[in-house]
Scaffold this active site. Sequence first.
Site, mmCIF file in Angstrom:
data_model
loop_
_atom_site.group_PDB
_atom_site.id
_atom_site.type_symbol
_atom_site.label_atom_id
_atom_site.label_comp_id
_atom_site.label_asym_id
_atom_site.label_seq_id
_atom_site.Cartn_x
_atom_site.Cartn_y
_atom_site.Cartn_z
ATOM 1 N N GLU A 221 -15.642 -2.498 11.520
ATOM 2 C CA GLU A 221 -14.479 -3.202 12.099
ATOM 3 C C GLU A 221 -14.108 -2.591 13.458
ATOM 4 O OE1 GLU A 221 -11.241 -3.943 9.336
ATOM 5 O OE2 GLU A 221 -12.548 -5.221 8.125
ATOM 6 N N GLU B 149 -17.662 -6.883 3.281
ATOM 7 C CA GLU B 149 -16.312 -6.799 2.698
ATOM 8 C C GLU B 149 -15.865 -8.221 2.378
ATOM 9 O OE1 GLU B 149 -13.333 -4.274 4.500
ATOM 10 O OE2 GLU B 149 -14.875 -2.862 5.175
HETATM 11 O O1 AHR Z 1 -11.214 -2.731 2.117
HETATM 12 C C1 AHR Z 1 -10.037 -2.291 2.725
HETATM 13 C C2 AHR Z 1 -10.130 -2.301 4.244
HETATM 14 O O2 AHR Z 1 -10.228 -3.611 4.696
HETATM 15 C C3 AHR Z 1 -11.311 -1.608 4.862
HETATM 16 O O3 AHR Z 1 -11.130 -0.252 5.005
HETATM 17 C C4 AHR Z 1 -11.408 -2.257 6.201
HETATM 18 O O4 AHR Z 1 -12.731 -2.257 6.709
HETATM 19 C C5 AHR Z 1 -10.848 -3.648 5.969
HETATM 20 O O5 AHR Z 1 -9.918 -3.991 6.905
#
Ligand code: AHR
Length: 489
Positions: free
Chosen positions: A173, A295
Amino acid sequence: MSKLIINKEQRKSFINRNIYGHFSEHLGRCIYNGLFVGEDSEIPNNKGMRSDVVEALRKIKVPVLRWPGGCFADEYHWKDGIGPKEQRKKMINTHWGGVVEDNSFGTHEFLELCEQIGCEPYINGNVGSGTVQEMSEWVEYLTFDGVSPMAQLRAENGREKPWKVKYFGVGNENWGCGGNMRPEYYADLYRRFQTYVRNYGDNKVFKIACGPNVDDYNWTDKVMASAAPFMDALTLHFYTFPGKWFEKQPALGFEKETYYETLKRTCYMNELIENHSRIMSRHDPENRVGLIVDEWGTWFKVEPGTNPGFLYQQNTMRDAMVAALNLNIFNRHSDRVIMANIAQLVNVLQAPILTEGDKMVLTPTYHVFDLYQGHQDATLIDSYVESTVAGTEKFNLPALDVSTSVDNQGVVHVTIANISADDAQQIDCPFALDGKNISARILRGNINDYNDFEEQNRVRVENYTGIRVDENGFSFLMPACSIMEIVIG
Ligand code: AHR
């Protein structure tokens, strides 16, 4: 009556088992208490890893595990997590709850955990606050077999032989918590950092670049335009939540309208994959670069009384539906999607497993991974289900959703979800069984049903005996709010 069509002759893409992957971050009780309790704990463990959790993960054949973040990855300095435990640095986990991170779980422990689970490690390096040297040395420490400063350090820490580490992420990210970068800037940094992510011996690193947040098509375009030849895969992050991001809604006790809103929203994954893939294909017409959804999952309000920074939420049949729909989407896009990692493995967000002290609960999401495991490394085959529409006036979608594969033994696996909160569906499948056996398992409940530490098996997988076979194929009645695995072979 709905019709399910399975076109066995039409073989499509290979379903990479890594689509069934997971994610573990130094966040809340995911690592500490969830996966790792330390060797001195009274909770049964093997070298500090919870035995109950490891056993449950082996049962669903977890193929790959991502670590150490997440946002934590771009603040993690791996050398803090090696060597004698009492000498490891204690730090504040600024992102997640401001708690002390004592680094007792580091590189050696993560790779030990992967060995116990029987999965591949996917390590995410630090671009946001790290250096090229730091990343380069981590890869050397992990994988170099010979005489070098990092190989020597590894040996001093008790590990003579290198590990095999294939999957390596260059930042997380980086458009947000990983440095708030513009895509042009990240693309240049990516090119620079990855240069020093070396292949040692026969350990060939599969290099993963940070991709877009949800529908940031500009990010995909710019990063692919400049860095595609230097990467093996690009990531995508998309979380599912009803309503607004800043007004999170509870994981339990929701209305039917919110249930359908959540499911409608999660199906946006399909459009995101198609649109990002199209952009990727412009820069990579041969589809060499894979898409990794590292994710995904639901993001609700934390459970009352828990640390807001720990992201601990319960998990209902609604989460099971989200998992079923997404996994079907990933299967159907397995020509491009080569890995996916639900967030997160234990005690965080859409967790397959929850723990409290020495107790462990398998959530409805866990059971979906159980039902879907037959797709791992199988070949997608063409399938389609005619369906009525379920939902409300505002949020509606097809009641039924399916994906089908055939494995290398010729066994066909069908996974099908009936999202309707109220209506069973009669399904007819004109599929010649040719004397083969057919069996099915089912997960069913009311939309708000969940498992907890008091009642651990309210939602569970059961054998389904309602399949009727005749000379035209087979038929069955799918209860409302249910997910099935049908096996033919
Ligand atoms: O999964 C929780 C968070 O969500 C992670 O650390 C991040 O990459 C995303 O914003």
